[in-house]
Design an enzyme around this catalytic site. Sequence first.
Site, PDB file in Angstrom:
ATOM      1  N   CYS A   1      17.888  -4.557  35.716  1.00 18.77           N
ATOM      2  CA  CYS A   1      17.240  -5.820  35.367  1.00 18.77           C
ATOM      3  C   CYS A   1      16.010  -6.027  36.241  1.00 18.77           C
ATOM      4  O   CYS A   1      16.099  -5.938  37.480  1.00 18.77           O
ATOM      5  CB  CYS A   1      18.214  -6.980  35.544  1.00 18.77           C
ATOM      6  SG  CYS A   1      17.467  -8.602  35.238  1.00 18.77           S
TER       7      CYS A   1
ATOM      8  N   CYS B   1      21.117  -7.616  30.442  1.00 23.50           N
ATOM      9  CA  CYS B   1      21.518  -7.771  31.839  1.00 23.50           C
ATOM     10  C   CYS B   1      22.825  -8.556  31.844  1.00 23.50           C
ATOM     11  O   CYS B   1      22.868  -9.696  31.359  1.00 23.50           O
ATOM     12  CB  CYS B   1      20.453  -8.530  32.632  1.00 23.50           C
ATOM     13  SG  CYS B   1      21.021  -9.026  34.284  1.00 23.50           S
TER      14      CYS B   1
ATOM     15  N   ASP C   1       2.893 -10.652  -0.512  1.00 21.66           N
ATOM     16  CA  ASP C   1       3.717  -9.645   0.155  1.00 21.66           C
ATOM     17  C   ASP C   1       5.181 -10.051   0.029  1.00 21.66           C
ATOM     18  O   ASP C   1       5.790 -10.608   0.942  1.00 21.66           O
ATOM     19  CB  ASP C   1       3.306  -9.541   1.630  1.00 21.66           C
ATOM     20  CG  ASP C   1       3.876  -8.287   2.284  1.00 21.66           C
ATOM     21  OD1 ASP C   1       4.317  -7.388   1.544  1.00 21.66           O
ATOM     22  OD2 ASP C   1       3.873  -8.206   3.517  1.00 21.66           O
TER      23      ASP C   1
ATOM     24  N   CYS D   1      21.305 -14.130  37.411  1.00 22.51           N
ATOM     25  CA  CYS D   1      19.977 -13.681  36.989  1.00 22.51           C
ATOM     26  C   CYS D   1      19.110 -14.905  36.719  1.00 22.51           C
ATOM     27  O   CYS D   1      19.380 -15.666  35.774  1.00 22.51           O
ATOM     28  CB  CYS D   1      20.104 -12.813  35.746  1.00 22.51           C
ATOM     29  SG  CYS D   1      18.557 -12.044  35.232  1.00 22.51           S
TER      30      CYS D   1
ATOM     31  N   GLU E   1      -6.194 -12.914  -8.643  1.00 21.28           N
ATOM     32  CA  GLU E   1      -5.021 -13.587  -8.076  1.00 21.28           C
ATOM     33  C   GLU E   1      -4.716 -12.991  -6.713  1.00 21.28           C
ATOM     34  O   GLU E   1      -4.982 -11.804  -6.483  1.00 21.28           O
ATOM     35  CB  GLU E   1      -3.799 -13.387  -8.985  1.00 21.28           C
ATOM     36  CG  GLU E   1      -3.985 -13.936 -10.387  1.00 21.28           C
ATOM     37  CD  GLU E   1      -3.003 -13.329 -11.363  1.00 21.28           C
ATOM     38  OE1 GLU E   1      -2.345 -14.104 -12.080  1.00 21.28           O
ATOM     39  OE2 GLU E   1      -2.897 -12.088 -11.418  1.00 21.28           O
TER      40      GLU E   1
ATOM     41  N   CYS F   1      16.910  -9.293  38.634  1.00 17.49           N
ATOM     42  CA  CYS F   1      17.994  -9.362  39.623  1.00 17.49           C
ATOM     43  C   CYS F   1      18.500  -7.991  40.056  1.00 17.49           C
ATOM     44  O   CYS F   1      19.343  -7.900  40.945  1.00 17.49           O
ATOM     45  CB  CYS F   1      19.154 -10.204  39.084  1.00 17.49           C
ATOM     46  SG  CYS F   1      20.008  -9.457  37.692  1.00 17.49           S
TER      47      CYS F   1
ATOM     48  N   LYS G   1      -2.591 -11.227  -3.906  1.00 19.44           N
ATOM     49  CA  LYS G   1      -1.510 -10.234  -3.917  1.00 19.44           C
ATOM     50  C   LYS G   1      -0.501 -10.620  -2.840  1.00 19.44           C
ATOM     51  O   LYS G   1      -0.771 -10.501  -1.649  1.00 19.44           O
ATOM     52  CB  LYS G   1      -2.066  -8.835  -3.660  1.00 19.44           C
ATOM     53  CG  LYS G   1      -1.050  -7.722  -3.833  1.00 19.44           C
ATOM     54  CD  LYS G   1      -1.718  -6.362  -3.690  1.00 19.44           C
ATOM     55  CE  LYS G   1      -0.717  -5.237  -3.954  1.00 19.44           C
ATOM     56  NZ  LYS G   1       0.384  -5.240  -2.989  1.00 19.44           N
TER      57      LYS G   1
ATOM     58  N   TYR H   1       3.299 -14.724 -12.068  1.00 21.18           N
ATOM     59  CA  TYR H   1       1.902 -14.378 -12.307  1.00 21.18           C
ATOM     60  C   TYR H   1       1.677 -13.640 -13.626  1.00 21.18           C
ATOM     61  O   TYR H   1       0.533 -13.297 -13.954  1.00 21.18           O
ATOM     62  CB  TYR H   1       1.371 -13.511 -11.166  1.00 21.18           C
ATOM     63  CG  TYR H   1       2.216 -12.299 -10.852  1.00 21.18           C
ATOM     64  CD1 TYR H   1       2.190 -11.164 -11.651  1.00 21.18           C
ATOM     65  CD2 TYR H   1       3.084 -12.306  -9.760  1.00 21.18           C
ATOM     66  CE1 TYR H   1       2.990 -10.065 -11.379  1.00 21.18           C
ATOM     67  CE2 TYR H   1       3.892 -11.210  -9.481  1.00 21.18           C
ATOM     68  CZ  TYR H   1       3.834 -10.093 -10.292  1.00 21.18           C
ATOM     69  OH  TYR H   1       4.634  -9.007 -10.030  1.00 21.18           O
TER      70      TYR H   1
ATOM     71  N   LYS I   1      -7.081  -4.287  -1.256  1.00 15.97           N
ATOM     72  CA  LYS I   1      -6.267  -4.573  -0.075  1.00 15.97           C
ATOM     73  C   LYS I   1      -7.174  -4.955   1.090  1.00 15.97           C
ATOM     74  O   LYS I   1      -8.122  -4.233   1.411  1.00 15.97           O
ATOM     75  CB  LYS I   1      -5.428  -3.342   0.309  1.00 15.97           C
ATOM     76  CG  LYS I   1      -4.492  -2.858  -0.802  1.00 15.97           C
ATOM     77  CD  LYS I   1      -3.328  -3.798  -1.008  1.00 15.97           C
ATOM     78  CE  LYS I   1      -2.310  -3.708   0.105  1.00 15.97           C
ATOM     79  NZ  LYS I   1      -1.529  -2.473   0.078  1.00 15.97           N
TER      80      LYS I   1
END
Length: 684
Positions: free
Chosen positions: A408, A426, A118, A432, A114, A411, A116, A227, A314
Amino acid sequence: MTKEEAREEIARLSQELNYHNRLYYQEHRTEISDFDFDTLLKKLQELEAAFPEFVDENSPTLRVGGTVTKDFESVEHKYPMLSLGNTYSEQELRDFDQRVSKALEGAPYEYFCEMKFDGVALSLTYENGRLSRAVTRGDGTKGDDVTNNARTIHSIPLRLGKDGDYPSAFEVRGEVFLPRKMFDKINAEKEDIGEPLLANPRNTASGTLKQQDSAAVAKRRLDCYVYSLLGVESLIQTHEEAVHLLEKWGFNVSPTYGKCATIDDVLKYIAEWETKRLDLPLDTDGVVIKVNAITQQRLLGFTAKSPRWAIAYKYKTQSAITELLDITYQVGRTGAVTPVAELEPVLLAGTTVKRASLHNANEIARLDLRVGDMVFVEKGGEIIPKVTGVDTAQRKPGSQAVVYLDKCPECGTPLVRTEGEAVHYCPNTDGCPPQIQGRIEHFIQRNAMNIESMGPETIAGLLSHSLIKDPADIYFLTFEQLNGLEFSSYSEKKGDTVTRSLREKSARNIIDAIEKSKEQPFENVLFGMGIRYVGRTVAEKLATHFGGIEEISKASYEQLLEAPEIGERIAQSVIDFFGSGKNVDFINKLSAAGLKLKTEGGAFVAASDKLAGQTFVISGVFKGFERDDLKSIIKQNGGKVVSSVSAKLNFLVAGDNMGPAKLEKANELGVKIISEDDFLKMIN
């Protein structure tokens, strides 16, 4: 309707809604429209409110949530939720196979594989065909009771079919997850309102499942694949038979499993799904391999931490190592500054990666980055490249730690960082360039004003020619200004800046699209204004509650909090927005352009004045109503809802699990405390 008729109708509606839920969430097909489904659900809610004695703890109406849980009870697992041994190696899998063969003394055996997932492990207990408890994995011995939240997950059956041959009690194990599409949708909404993005679907699913308000959980649309089946040993001889029973009983089982006769077949399954898994609706990180026969599982037994009859393979994280050439900074429409790693191009998961996310200053400091470092790059969630580490062994002598910029990059304005936030901003919102461009791009998007034919390059060209300064200026453009307009833009294909021009047809299409956008409803206009924290859903709530821009602009902080789903942060943001003279001028320009600044039907229409002059605080969970529904009813009958208990308050409407502080203060001040039934008598 008599009580007996109500009981029968509630049972019939529940059965019909459960049937359509199963079709949609487990078989991915429908037989009725969303409108018809919502009509059935509303009818059931009304009947349950009128006849609360017939409300079932697993009613389909509970899918929308509403229960508030302050503390999650710790529950001991009947069957411990053990971890699996992990491996990344083919040889270790073959070693596992040899141990199985030796322990079974040469008896024939087979494996069941099956994916796996996450996600977040969850144990579901069923009694007499009904979901009775949902518990998180916790430490494997004890977990948290999250039953109210689990009931909002549509793919978890609340009640099994009447004709099922299931035992009186059994347990199901599954993995709760947030589908990638939903995760992307949530992040798109957060980006729209200027909030930090969520890190990954797994963490989001875990945090959502532990929310105190189950209504908030319901909105996230979590999903669940099961499962494992426990407590049914007399019905099955193999794990495969258990999986088929789960499917038969209406549980959501991922169709990715496979039976394998030998370890070589297992390796073929692993190879097949290494790339196919990327097309699944959720993240996966490997394959679980189990000995199929239950008697052989018992014979193999357990170690202190894991079963000897199962192992997890894995997949190696899709990663690469390359040189960090530079760090650049992007400025979004809200002024948020995001650092980006500029990389020596490297092949990763079939694509060439040149740039990767660094998130914020904290992440750069955590990684101790230096320009010239050899860095590890991975695909977060298999999609977005990110820098995850540094190979310090290859670090160049004399390299200097990255110092985060303080001005920034667009600007030159000094950056600010709000206490408690990781992101730098900013503050030069009006001067900007990327912030201005970002606000205009936000304004014209499909969910806002939907101005087709006007892309980022055209907006940049209009800004460079000073034809527009804010989104409202779009409505005063003329065909003559656009026809033949020349502007420069970067071409990825040519690797250089090229000059483009708008032809007559393109100019005409833009003018037509601008004119057509004036038909967009008020909630779209409100969303397009770009008020911080006001996403699409919040804009709809504000538009429906207040009816128009004038009413919203004049609303007090307390009045804003009365609107559904409007919290303190949003209310303050709205106050700040309308307190700016520049924003008032912007709205006046939109009005002059002819945009819709009121809802078609106006705000809600009062049903009566029975509650005129009365103030209410609502606290707790109610049988027949969501709290937002109660607020609407109060306002429709002339009353006012406030957020805090004071001596001037007339009534505290008390539901289940209400906060003790409000109850104590109401008693102290002599405020009248009424129940849900008392309230209904007042308006009926």
